[in-house]
Design a protein around this motif. Sequence first.
Motif, PDB file in Angstrom:
ATOM      1  N   ILE A 167      43.456  31.507   4.699  1.00 32.39           N
ATOM      2  CA  ILE A 167      42.664  31.397   5.930  1.00 32.39           C
ATOM      3  C   ILE A 167      43.474  30.562   6.901  1.00 32.39           C
ATOM      4  CG2 ILE A 167      40.564  30.492   6.993  1.00 32.39           C
ATOM      5  CD1 ILE A 167      39.094  31.020   4.422  1.00 32.39           C
ATOM      6  N   ILE A 168      43.690  31.087   8.095  1.00 32.03           N
ATOM      7  CA  ILE A 168      44.506  30.418   9.101  1.00 32.03           C
ATOM      8  C   ILE A 168      43.633  30.028  10.293  1.00 32.03           C
ATOM      9  CG2 ILE A 168      46.486  30.635  10.656  1.00 32.03           C
ATOM     10  CD1 ILE A 168      47.632  32.712   8.728  1.00 32.03           C
ATOM     11  N   ASP A 169      43.599  28.737  10.597  1.00 29.34           N
ATOM     12  CA  ASP A 169      42.869  28.211  11.767  1.00 29.34           C
ATOM     13  C   ASP A 169      41.429  28.700  11.806  1.00 29.34           C
ATOM     14  OD1 ASP A 169      45.132  26.866  12.600  1.00 29.34           O
ATOM     15  OD2 ASP A 169      45.817  28.496  13.883  1.00 29.34           O
ATOM     16  N   GLY A 170      40.739  28.571  10.676  1.00 33.39           N
ATOM     17  CA  GLY A 170      39.366  29.032  10.591  1.00 33.39           C
ATOM     18  C   GLY A 170      38.349  27.989  11.013  1.00 33.39           C
ATOM     19  N   LYS A 171      37.135  28.471  11.257  1.00 37.56           N
ATOM     20  CA  LYS A 171      36.005  27.599  11.565  1.00 37.56           C
ATOM     21  C   LYS A 171      34.786  28.106  10.800  1.00 37.56           C
ATOM     22  CE  LYS A 171      37.375  26.297  16.286  1.00 37.56           C
ATOM     23  NZ  LYS A 171      36.942  26.240  17.705  1.00 37.56           N
ATOM     24  N   ALA A 172      33.934  27.166  10.382  1.00 39.26           N
ATOM     25  CA  ALA A 172      32.712  27.542   9.689  1.00 39.26           C
ATOM     26  C   ALA A 172      31.621  26.542  10.036  1.00 39.26           C
ATOM     27  CB  ALA A 172      32.924  27.597   8.177  1.00 39.26           C
ATOM     28  N   SER A 173      30.400  27.013   9.973  1.00 42.46           N
ATOM     29  CA  SER A 173      29.262  26.130  10.180  1.00 42.46           C
ATOM     30  C   SER A 173      28.209  26.428   9.132  1.00 42.46           C
ATOM     31  CB  SER A 173      28.670  26.326  11.583  1.00 42.46           C
ATOM     32  OG  SER A 173      28.162  27.636  11.739  1.00 42.46           O
ATOM     33  N   TYR A 174      27.445  25.407   8.769  1.00 42.01           N
ATOM     34  CA  TYR A 174      26.344  25.568   7.816  1.00 42.01           C
ATOM     35  C   TYR A 174      25.108  24.915   8.401  1.00 42.01           C
ATOM     36  CZ  TYR A 174      23.391  24.932   3.707  1.00 42.01           C
ATOM     37  OH  TYR A 174      22.333  24.943   2.847  1.00 42.01           O
ATOM     38  N   HIS A 175      24.041  25.705   8.504  1.00 43.77           N
ATOM     39  CA  HIS A 175      22.787  25.188   9.055  1.00 43.77           C
ATOM     40  C   HIS A 175      21.682  25.434   8.037  1.00 43.77           C
ATOM     41  CE1 HIS A 175      19.855  24.921  12.727  1.00 43.77           C
ATOM     42  NE2 HIS A 175      19.634  24.002  11.807  1.00 43.77           N
ATOM     43  N   ASP A 176      21.152  24.336   7.494  1.00 42.88           N
ATOM     44  CA  ASP A 176      20.055  24.392   6.530  1.00 42.88           C
ATOM     45  C   ASP A 176      18.772  24.035   7.269  1.00 42.88           C
ATOM     46  OD1 ASP A 176      18.178  24.047   4.544  1.00 42.88           O
ATOM     47  OD2 ASP A 176      19.479  22.890   3.220  1.00 42.88           O
ATOM     48  N   HIS A 177      18.001  25.058   7.630  1.00 46.43           N
ATOM     49  CA  HIS A 177      16.771  24.822   8.376  1.00 46.43           C
ATOM     50  C   HIS A 177      15.719  24.132   7.513  1.00 46.43           C
ATOM     51  CE1 HIS A 177      17.894  27.273  11.923  1.00 46.43           C
ATOM     52  NE2 HIS A 177      18.544  28.006  11.043  1.00 46.43           N
ATOM     53  N   ALA A 178      15.746  24.383   6.203  1.00 47.50           N
ATOM     54  CA  ALA A 178      14.746  23.801   5.319  1.00 47.50           C
ATOM     55  C   ALA A 178      14.858  22.282   5.277  1.00 47.50           C
ATOM     56  CB  ALA A 178      14.893  24.379   3.909  1.00 47.50           C
ATOM     57  N   ASN A 179      16.094  21.766   5.326  1.00 50.09           N
ATOM     58  CA  ASN A 179      16.316  20.317   5.250  1.00 50.09           C
ATOM     59  C   ASN A 179      16.831  19.732   6.562  1.00 50.09           C
ATOM     60  OD1 ASN A 179      15.761  19.897   2.330  1.00 50.09           O
ATOM     61  ND2 ASN A 179      17.472  21.314   2.099  1.00 50.09           N
ATOM     62  N   ASN A 180      16.885  20.582   7.598  1.00 54.75           N
ATOM     63  CA  ASN A 180      17.344  20.154   8.920  1.00 54.75           C
ATOM     64  C   ASN A 180      18.725  19.500   8.853  1.00 54.75           C
ATOM     65  OD1 ASN A 180      17.107  19.908  11.718  1.00 54.75           O
ATOM     66  ND2 ASN A 180      16.212  17.862  11.580  1.00 54.75           N
ATOM     67  N   GLN A 181      19.657  20.201   8.212  1.00 56.31           N
ATOM     68  CA  GLN A 181      21.018  19.694   8.067  1.00 56.31           C
ATOM     69  C   GLN A 181      22.000  20.664   8.717  1.00 56.31           C
ATOM     70  OE1 GLN A 181      21.620  19.194   3.872  1.00 56.31           O
ATOM     71  NE2 GLN A 181      20.526  17.243   3.783  1.00 56.31           N
ATOM     72  N   LYS A 182      23.001  20.095   9.388  1.00 55.85           N
ATOM     73  CA  LYS A 182      24.049  20.901  10.007  1.00 55.85           C
ATOM     74  C   LYS A 182      25.415  20.336   9.618  1.00 55.85           C
ATOM     75  CE  LYS A 182      21.559  22.466  14.160  1.00 55.85           C
ATOM     76  NZ  LYS A 182      21.585  22.494  15.659  1.00 55.85           N
ATOM     77  N   THR A 183      26.331  21.221   9.306  1.00 56.97           N
ATOM     78  CA  THR A 183      27.694  20.829   8.971  1.00 56.97           C
ATOM     79  C   THR A 183      28.667  21.753   9.687  1.00 56.97           C
ATOM     80  OG1 THR A 183      27.019  20.066   6.772  1.00 56.97           O
ATOM     81  CG2 THR A 183      29.367  20.464   7.126  1.00 56.97           C
ATOM     82  N   ASN A 184      29.662  21.161  10.337  1.00 59.73           N
ATOM     83  CA  ASN A 184      30.695  21.946  11.018  1.00 59.73           C
ATOM     84  C   ASN A 184      32.040  21.697  10.346  1.00 59.73           C
ATOM     85  OD1 ASN A 184      29.094  23.117  13.163  1.00 59.73           O
ATOM     86  ND2 ASN A 184      29.002  21.067  14.071  1.00 59.73           N
ATOM     87  N   ILE A 185      32.726  22.782  10.017  1.00 63.59           N
ATOM     88  CA  ILE A 185      34.037  22.695   9.375  1.00 63.59           C
ATOM     89  C   ILE A 185      35.047  23.378  10.288  1.00 63.59           C
ATOM     90  CG2 ILE A 185      35.368  23.178   7.293  1.00 63.59           C
ATOM     91  CD1 ILE A 185      32.740  23.503   5.802  1.00 63.59           C
ATOM     92  N   ASP A 186      36.064  22.631  10.701  1.00 62.88           N
ATOM     93  CA  ASP A 186      37.072  23.144  11.626  1.00 62.88           C
ATOM     94  C   ASP A 186      38.463  23.025  11.010  1.00 62.88           C
ATOM     95  OD1 ASP A 186      35.210  23.548  13.895  1.00 62.88           O
ATOM     96  OD2 ASP A 186      35.074  21.355  13.851  1.00 62.88           O
ATOM     97  N   ALA A 187      39.426  23.585  11.723  1.00 64.82           N
ATOM     98  CA  ALA A 187      40.830  23.493  11.301  1.00 64.82           C
ATOM     99  C   ALA A 187      40.996  23.872   9.837  1.00 64.82           C
ATOM    100  CB  ALA A 187      41.363  22.076  11.561  1.00 64.82           C
ATOM    101  N   ILE A 188      40.390  24.991   9.441  1.00 64.83           N
ATOM    102  CA  ILE A 188      40.472  25.444   8.057  1.00 64.83           C
ATOM    103  C   ILE A 188      41.789  26.184   7.845  1.00 64.83           C
ATOM    104  CG2 ILE A 188      39.387  26.826   6.254  1.00 64.83           C
ATOM    105  CD1 ILE A 188      36.752  26.585   7.798  1.00 64.83           C
ATOM    106  N   ASN A 189      42.631  25.610   7.027  1.00 64.99           N
ATOM    107  CA  ASN A 189      43.896  26.242   6.642  1.00 64.99           C
ATOM    108  C   ASN A 189      44.011  26.134   5.132  1.00 64.99           C
ATOM    109  OD1 ASN A 189      45.567  26.926   9.246  1.00 64.99           O
ATOM    110  ND2 ASN A 189      44.626  24.914   9.630  1.00 64.99           N
ATOM    111  N   LEU A 190      43.678  27.214   4.443  1.00 66.12           N
ATOM    112  CA  LEU A 190      43.570  27.193   2.991  1.00 66.12           C
ATOM    113  C   LEU A 190      44.364  28.330   2.368  1.00 66.12           C
ATOM    114  CD1 LEU A 190      39.716  26.579   2.612  1.00 66.12           C
ATOM    115  CD2 LEU A 190      41.539  24.878   2.419  1.00 66.12           C
ATOM    116  N   GLN A 191      44.814  28.095   1.148  1.00 69.16           N
ATOM    117  CA  GLN A 191      45.476  29.133   0.364  1.00 69.16           C
ATOM    118  C   GLN A 191      44.858  29.165  -1.026  1.00 69.16           C
ATOM    119  OE1 GLN A 191      49.746  28.813  -0.237  1.00 69.16           O
ATOM    120  NE2 GLN A 191      49.903  31.011  -0.568  1.00 69.16           N
ATOM    121  N   LEU A 192      44.516  30.380  -1.475  1.00 69.64           N
ATOM    122  CA  LEU A 192      43.881  30.587  -2.769  1.00 69.64           C
ATOM    123  C   LEU A 192      44.784  31.457  -3.635  1.00 69.64           C
ATOM    124  CD1 LEU A 192      41.245  30.421  -4.558  1.00 69.64           C
ATOM    125  CD2 LEU A 192      40.583  32.579  -3.483  1.00 69.64           C
TER     126      LEU A 192
END
Length: 217
Positions: free
Chosen positions: A161-186
């Motif tokens: 993954i090159i220069d990725g972005k992801a977000s996670y929004h949990d409405h049940a627990n009112n939680q938000k997480t933003n993940i940026d600058a994702i550079n991963l190798q699997l």
Amino acid sequence: MRRIFIILFLLVAIIIGAVVAAVYLVPVEVYKEKIEQQASAAIGRQVEINGDISFVLFPNISVKAANVRIANPDGFSGNDFASMDEMKVGVKLIPLFSRQVEISEFVLVRPKISLEKLRNNAINWALGAGDASSTRASANQGFSRVPGALPLEASLGNVRIIDGKASYHDHANNQKTNIDAINLQLKLPSLDKKMSLNGDVSVNGTAYTLSLGLASL
């Protein structure tokens, strides 16, 4: 985790199969449409390729598609579950004759992924699992490899993954997480061996370096 890899290998098979069957027979727009239709059916979401698509058949089968999007299910925020500027898929040709799928390359360039959990526990990342409204907390369930479930031996080579972005929004627990600058190798030598994950991410503004050995499927 196993479900994700089944879907990944299925999508690769669909893309490669459609290209091999149509490469010299039909115009590019026709097999682009076929790939979209088959991929959409495989994961239960609308898949669109809005940019150019190109391919190479030898020595490895490889496909590159630009401006790819995967739609969100009904009831979730936004139109897209995922989008990416470019997707590259490569499979070694010769091992296919021995029922071995060796993915030489699977690269997502600048992907944006929106993960969401509703108050009723429905999730939008249960690809291929049917209607999201009927899926409840399946992300917390483990998967084990069932003998015969995957008739092909498979491995992952250059998966990035090159220069990725992801977000996670949990409405049940009112939680938000933003993940940026994702550079991963699997890397995954085979389905019965451990996979490794290495790279860098930024979670809510804090940078992390990852180097993980994950359990086999």
